[in-house]
Design a protein around this motif. Structure first.
Motif, PDB file in Angstrom:
ATOM      1  N   PRO A   6       0.838  -1.206   0.000  1.00 34.19           N
ATOM      2  CA  PRO A   6       0.000   0.000   0.000  1.00 34.19           C
ATOM      3  C   PRO A   6       0.872   1.255   0.000  1.00 34.19           C
ATOM      4  O   PRO A   6       1.965   1.270   0.577  1.00 34.19           O
ATOM      5  N   SER A   7       0.375   2.281  -0.645  1.00 30.69           N
ATOM      6  CA  SER A   7       1.107   3.552  -0.700  1.00 30.69           C
ATOM      7  C   SER A   7       1.038   4.244   0.659  1.00 30.69           C
ATOM      8  O   SER A   7       0.195   3.915   1.508  1.00 30.69           O
ATOM      9  N   GLU A   9      -0.040   7.164   1.138  1.00 33.95           N
ATOM     10  CA  GLU A   9      -1.346   7.826   1.193  1.00 33.95           C
ATOM     11  C   GLU A   9      -2.433   6.842   1.641  1.00 33.95           C
ATOM     12  O   GLU A   9      -3.311   7.204   2.433  1.00 33.95           O
ATOM     13  N   GLN A  10      -2.392   5.612   1.135  1.00 37.64           N
ATOM     14  CA  GLN A  10      -3.372   4.607   1.544  1.00 37.64           C
ATOM     15  C   GLN A  10      -3.217   4.267   3.029  1.00 37.64           C
ATOM     16  O   GLN A  10      -4.210   4.142   3.752  1.00 37.64           O
ATOM     17  N   SER A  13      -4.504   7.203   5.098  1.00 36.38           N
ATOM     18  CA  SER A  13      -5.962   7.234   5.066  1.00 36.38           C
ATOM     19  C   SER A  13      -6.563   6.176   5.996  1.00 36.38           C
ATOM     20  O   SER A  13      -7.519   6.451   6.729  1.00 36.38           O
ATOM     21  N   THR A  14      -5.993   4.983   5.978  1.00 35.01           N
ATOM     22  CA  THR A  14      -6.483   3.908   6.841  1.00 35.01           C
ATOM     23  C   THR A  14      -6.273   4.254   8.311  1.00 35.01           C
ATOM     24  O   THR A  14      -7.179   4.086   9.133  1.00 35.01           O
TER      25      THR A  14
END
Length: 77
Positions: A6-7, A9-10, A13-14
């Motif tokens: 996952p990036s 950013e991901q 966000s999580t």
């Protein structure tokens, strides 16, 4: 399923979503655990130089809080 991790950013966000969800719980246990979590976050900032490592550690701590205090059972069930 992707082989790509996952990036940032991901992950961010999580973590943000989980912090909001667990931070809005009204149980005393969740409130206490989130207090410990924020102390850990400060420690992660000091000890871990890589943002990915910090976010992965934060998400792991949040998952432990979810497991320790899954919330109240629905009385209608």
């Amino acid at each position: 399923m992707s082989d790509e991790p996952p990036s940032i950013e991901q992950l961010r966000s999580t973590v943000d979503r989980m912090e909001q969800q667990l931070g809005s719980c009204n149980s005393n246990n969740s409130t206490e655990l989130m207090g410990h979590y924020w102390a850990l976050v400060a420690r992660f900032e000091i000890d871990l130089s890589d943002e990915r490592d910090r976010l992965l550690n934060r998400s792991g701590a949040l998952m432990l809080i979810q497991a320790a205090d899954p919330g109240e059972d629905d009385p209608d069930e």
